[in-house]
Design an enzyme around this catalytic site. Structure first.
Site, PDB file in Angstrom:
ATOM      1  N   HIS A  72     -13.075  -4.417  16.333  1.00 26.91           N
ATOM      2  CA  HIS A  72     -12.508  -3.185  17.119  1.00 26.91           C
ATOM      3  C   HIS A  72     -13.063  -2.065  16.772  1.00 26.91           C
ATOM      4  CE1 HIS A  72      -8.394  -5.227  18.351  1.00 26.91           C
ATOM      5  NE2 HIS A  72      -9.445  -6.112  18.363  1.00 26.91           N
ATOM      6  N   TYR A 201      -0.503   2.551  18.515  1.00 29.56           N
ATOM      7  CA  TYR A 201       0.427   3.024  17.560  1.00 29.56           C
ATOM      8  C   TYR A 201       1.245   4.122  18.455  1.00 29.56           C
ATOM      9  CZ  TYR A 201      -2.075   1.776  13.325  1.00 29.56           C
ATOM     10  OH  TYR A 201      -2.810   1.152  12.172  1.00 29.56           O
ATOM     11  N   PRO A 292       2.491   1.434   5.406  1.00 27.01           N
ATOM     12  CA  PRO A 292       1.484   0.681   5.850  1.00 27.01           C
ATOM     13  C   PRO A 292       0.863   1.360   7.220  1.00 27.01           C
ATOM     14  CG  PRO A 292       3.626  -0.132   6.489  1.00 27.01           C
ATOM     15  CD  PRO A 292       3.927   0.765   5.494  1.00 27.01           C
ATOM     16  N   LYS A 296      -4.090   0.777   4.975  1.00 26.68           N
ATOM     17  CA  LYS A 296      -4.930   0.963   3.749  1.00 26.68           C
ATOM     18  C   LYS A 296      -4.587   0.191   2.658  1.00 26.68           C
ATOM     19  CE  LYS A 296      -7.603   3.953   5.534  1.00 26.68           C
ATOM     20  NZ  LYS A 296      -8.478   3.050   6.229  1.00 26.68           N
ATOM     21  N   TYR A 384      -9.750   6.182   8.966  1.00 26.76           N
ATOM     22  CA  TYR A 384      -9.143   4.842   9.357  1.00 26.76           C
ATOM     23  C   TYR A 384      -9.962   3.815   9.336  1.00 26.76           C
ATOM     24  CZ  TYR A 384      -6.029   1.634  12.331  1.00 26.76           C
ATOM     25  OH  TYR A 384      -5.264   0.635  12.568  1.00 26.76           O
TER      26      TYR A 384
HETATM   27  P1  FAD Z   1      -0.204  -8.398  -3.703  1.00 25.85           P
HETATM   28  O1  FAD Z   1      -0.898  -9.026  -2.545  1.00 25.85           O
HETATM   29  O2  FAD Z   1       1.086  -8.105  -3.704  1.00 25.85           O
HETATM   30  O3  FAD Z   1      -0.473  -9.524  -4.996  1.00 25.85           O
HETATM   31  C1  FAD Z   1       0.138  -9.572  -6.089  1.00 25.85           C
HETATM   32  C2  FAD Z   1       0.009 -11.117  -6.582  1.00 25.85           C
HETATM   33  O4  FAD Z   1       0.495 -11.119  -7.944  1.00 25.85           O
HETATM   34  C3  FAD Z   1       0.917 -11.928  -5.718  1.00 25.85           C
HETATM   35  O5  FAD Z   1       0.490 -13.295  -5.265  1.00 25.85           O
HETATM   36  C4  FAD Z   1       2.466 -12.248  -6.661  1.00 25.85           C
HETATM   37  O6  FAD Z   1       2.895 -13.432  -6.372  1.00 25.85           O
HETATM   38  C5  FAD Z   1       1.709 -12.230  -8.120  1.00 25.85           C
HETATM   39  N1  FAD Z   1       2.644 -11.755  -9.184  1.00 25.85           N
HETATM   40  C6  FAD Z   1       3.597 -10.933  -9.091  1.00 25.85           C
HETATM   41  N2  FAD Z   1       3.952 -10.828 -10.256  1.00 25.85           N
HETATM   42  C7  FAD Z   1       3.255 -11.606 -11.139  1.00 25.85           C
HETATM   43  C8  FAD Z   1       3.684 -11.978 -12.538  1.00 25.85           C
HETATM   44  N3  FAD Z   1       4.486 -11.545 -13.195  1.00 25.85           N
HETATM   45  N4  FAD Z   1       2.762 -12.907 -12.826  1.00 25.85           N
HETATM   46  C9  FAD Z   1       1.808 -13.489 -12.179  1.00 25.85           C
HETATM   47  N5  FAD Z   1       1.690 -13.204 -10.772  1.00 25.85           N
HETATM   48  C10 FAD Z   1       2.450 -12.337 -10.338  1.00 25.85           C
HETATM   49  N6  FAD Z   1      -2.980  -3.071   3.880  1.00 25.85           N
HETATM   50  C11 FAD Z   1      -3.909  -2.884   4.539  1.00 25.85           C
HETATM   51  O7  FAD Z   1      -5.129  -2.569   4.143  1.00 25.85           O
HETATM   52  N7  FAD Z   1      -3.983  -2.998   6.049  1.00 25.85           N
HETATM   53  C12 FAD Z   1      -2.794  -3.383   6.918  1.00 25.85           C
HETATM   54  O8  FAD Z   1      -2.903  -3.587   7.921  1.00 25.85           O
HETATM   55  C13 FAD Z   1      -1.696  -3.634   5.971  1.00 25.85           C
HETATM   56  N8  FAD Z   1      -0.678  -3.990   6.842  1.00 25.85           N
HETATM   57  C14 FAD Z   1       0.643  -4.429   5.980  1.00 25.85           C
HETATM   58  C15 FAD Z   1       1.622  -4.804   6.516  1.00 25.85           C
HETATM   59  C16 FAD Z   1       2.963  -5.173   5.775  1.00 25.85           C
HETATM   60  C17 FAD Z   1       3.989  -5.573   6.659  1.00 25.85           C
HETATM   61  C18 FAD Z   1       2.897  -4.914   4.524  1.00 25.85           C
HETATM   62  C19 FAD Z   1       4.070  -5.535   3.641  1.00 25.85           C
HETATM   63  C20 FAD Z   1       1.778  -4.673   3.880  1.00 25.85           C
HETATM   64  C21 FAD Z   1       0.634  -3.990   4.433  1.00 25.85           C
HETATM   65  N9  FAD Z   1      -0.592  -3.728   3.812  1.00 25.85           N
HETATM   66  C22 FAD Z   1      -1.695  -3.429   4.552  1.00 25.85           C
HETATM   67  C23 FAD Z   1      -0.668  -3.683   2.277  1.00 25.85           C
HETATM   68  C24 FAD Z   1      -1.244  -4.948   1.768  1.00 25.85           C
HETATM   69  O9  FAD Z   1      -0.726  -6.305   2.064  1.00 25.85           O
HETATM   70  C25 FAD Z   1      -1.326  -4.686   0.039  1.00 25.85           C
HETATM   71  O10 FAD Z   1      -1.547  -3.470  -0.251  1.00 25.85           O
HETATM   72  C26 FAD Z   1      -1.944  -5.863  -0.612  1.00 25.85           C
HETATM   73  O11 FAD Z   1      -1.468  -7.208  -0.554  1.00 25.85           O
HETATM   74  C27 FAD Z   1      -2.397  -5.430  -1.950  1.00 25.85           C
HETATM   75  O12 FAD Z   1      -2.947  -6.724  -2.744  1.00 25.85           O
HETATM   76  P2  FAD Z   1      -2.806  -6.977  -4.359  1.00 25.85           P
HETATM   77  O13 FAD Z   1      -3.535  -8.063  -4.459  1.00 25.85           O
HETATM   78  O14 FAD Z   1      -2.828  -5.783  -4.906  1.00 25.85           O
HETATM   79  O15 FAD Z   1      -1.120  -7.275  -4.299  1.00 25.85           O
HETATM   80  C1  DHB Z   2      -1.177  -3.965  10.858  1.00 25.69           C
HETATM   81  C2  DHB Z   2      -0.585  -3.510   9.924  1.00 25.69           C
HETATM   82  C3  DHB Z   2      -0.767  -2.090   9.691  1.00 25.69           C
HETATM   83  O1  DHB Z   2      -0.032  -1.414   8.718  1.00 25.69           O
HETATM   84  C4  DHB Z   2      -1.531  -1.166  10.582  1.00 25.69           C
HETATM   85  O2  DHB Z   2      -1.542  -0.117  10.248  1.00 25.69           O
HETATM   86  C5  DHB Z   2      -2.193  -1.798  11.600  1.00 25.69           C
HETATM   87  C6  DHB Z   2      -2.111  -3.207  11.923  1.00 25.69           C
HETATM   88  C7  DHB Z   2      -1.101  -5.472  11.252  1.00 25.69           C
HETATM   89  O3  DHB Z   2      -0.513  -6.118  10.273  1.00 25.69           O
HETATM   90  O4  DHB Z   2      -1.788  -5.955  12.069  1.00 25.69           O
END
Ligand code: FAD
Ligand code: DHB
Length: 390
Positions: A72, A201, A292, A296, A384
């Site tokens: 995009h 948005y 979110p 980021k 962004y």
């Molecule tokens: P996580 O994905 O949380 O992974 C952590 C892992 O550790 C999990 O698998 C968990 O099960 C495991 N774990 C937890 N505790 C333990 C333990 N004690 N022992 C062993 N394993 C454990 N980010 C973006 O960049 N762009 C987006 O568009 C965006 N949209 C989002 C929309 C929503 C609705 C949400 C909720 C989040 C969004 N995010 C977005 C944020 C993004 O999803 C997170 O920042 C990302 O998942 C972080 O990755 P991580 O690996 O640090 O943590």
């Molecule tokens: C999505 C999530 C976001 O947080 C965002 O800013 C844009 C898109 C998504 O899940 O598609």
């Protein structure tokens, strides 16, 4: 058991770190609390910055991303019933974003790790970390009914916001910064072709809404709600009705379809400093959370582990700890930029619970400014798509 780097958590951070270390010839074991199915089905982010895409491609896990990811070049901001396009690529030196679900990133990384035959232990119970301030930190857990102790040189805490690594750092070591928002997002995944070509948005007097997508046949839509919103009060018809109201513009129709998944996410900002204690290094959501709205979180997680992998390569190749010592500061500069951007996008677009007309007029003025001033639009665009240097 013994390994060089013990990785706690198989989210995007832990899995990407494992892959980068594999390519550098550094051993790792990944210990994950949940099942493979759960990790692969957890619907979250969808927007990848150019830098994250490049890294996944260079790490040899970008083949499907390249094939199925949707590139995009712009997004729209909607207010007062009108959409205003921000031409991201024109404003940000040609860079773009790619729409590709976090679920797919995780599936690709898990498949690559299993293909390489490297240890990835799902459904580990009672995971705990020990001796972090020594040269031999340990991870203890139970796996398939057997108590295990994994001795490591370094532990990477990639276990998300609610994980156990950050909580194992002694009180007083970390400085914590946080902000809770009175907002949540009710997100749906719907089996219908997206009604938009680019993300929208939308600011609205009834609350924010976001139109996103996952593929040519899957739409991902969000509605601002309370952080503790009860999903039982949101039958599908009500969700569609509210989406129509908040995102409606003349001459455009939102197509409805079967809702495959719905969930509510609360919002907060959080950072801990430093992202290290002894031989434990925190990465991704384990160290910081953003609301979110700026898309980021996933991108920051990938950036952290790229920095950590580079530091570990230097450590193993030359016995030089300088990059490990610099890890936290190197990450925090970008993290705080993203914290600010996400907070700014969130406050510009969400309706505060007790908003008065003054608040709404300030938001409208800000939105008008961002969509009419090249300088403001450029600031949004470069944040962004992801700043190259911070
Ligand atoms: P996580 O994905 O949380 O992974 C952590 C892992 O550790 C999990 O698998 C968990 O099960 C495991 N774990 C937890 N505790 C333990 C333990 N004690 N022992 C062993 N394993 C454990 N980010 C973006 O960049 N762009 C987006 O568009 C965006 N949209 C989002 C929309 C929503 C609705 C949400 C909720 C989040 C969004 N995010 C977005 C944020 C993004 O999803 C997170 O920042 C990302 O998942 C972080 O990755 P991580 O690996 O640090 O943590
Ligand atoms: C999505 C999530 C976001 O947080 C965002 O800013 C844009 C898109 C998504 O899940 O598609």
């Amino acid at each position: 058991m013994r390994t060089q780097v013990g990785i706690v958590g198989a989210g995007p951070a832990g899995l990407t770190l494992g892959r980068l270390l594999e390519l550098a010839g550094i051993e790792s074991v990944i210990v994950e609390a949940r099942s493979r199915e759960y990790c692969e089905a957890r619907i979250r982010a969808g927007v990848l910055e150019q830098g994250a895409v490049d890294l996944l491609r260079e790490a040899g896990v970008g083949e499907r991303l390249e094939r199925e990811g949707l590139v995009h070049h712009g997004i729209s901001l909607q207010f007062d019933g009108e959409r205003h396009r921000i031409p991201l690529s024109d404003l940000a030196g040609g860079r773009s974003i790619v729409i590709y679900g976090q679920t797919e990133v995780v599936k690709d990384l898990i498949a690559a790790r299993l293909q390489s035959g490297l240890p990835l232990l799902f459904e580990a119970q009672e995971v705990s970390v020990h001796d972090l301030d020594s040269a031999r930190p340990r991870i203890r857990f139970r796996h398939e009914g057997v108590e295990q102790e994994l001795e490591c040189d370094v532990v990477a805490g990639c276990d998300g916001f609610h994980g156990s690594c950050r909580a194992s750092i002694p009180v007083g070591v970390l400085r914590e910064f946080s902000r809770e928002y009175p907002y949540g997002w009710l997100g749906i995944l719907a089996s219908v072709a997206p009604s938009i070509d680019e993300l929208v948005y939308a600011h609205h007097e009834r609350g924010f809404a976001l139109l996103s997508l996952r593929s040519p046949t899957l739409s991902r839509y969000y509605l601002q709600c309370r952080p503790d919103e009860n999903l039982d009060e949101w039958p599908d018809e009500r969700i569609w009705e509210e989406l129509h109201i908040r995102t409606g513009v003349e001459g455009w129709t939102l197509e409805e379809g079967p809702i495959l998944e719905k969930g509510v996410t609360g919002m907060r900002s959080y950072v801990c400093e430093p992202m290290r204690y002894g031989r434990l290094f925190l990465a991704g959501d384990a160290a910081h959370i953003v609301p979110p709205t700026g898309a980021k979180g996933l991108n920051l997680a990938i950036h952290d582990v790229r920095t950590l992998a580079e530091a570990l390569v230097r450590f193993y190749e030359r016995g030089d700890e300088s990059l490990l010592d610099a890890y936290s500061d190197a990450c925090l500069r970008r993290i705080w930029r993203c914290e600010h951007f996400s907070w700014w996008m969130t406050t510009m677009l969400h309706l505060p619970p007790n908003a008065d007309p003054f608040d709404l007029q300030l938001q409208r003025s800000q939105l008008r400014y961002v969509t009419t001033s090249q300088a403001q639009a450029t600031a949004l665009a470069e944040n962004y798509v992801g700043l190259e240097t911070v």
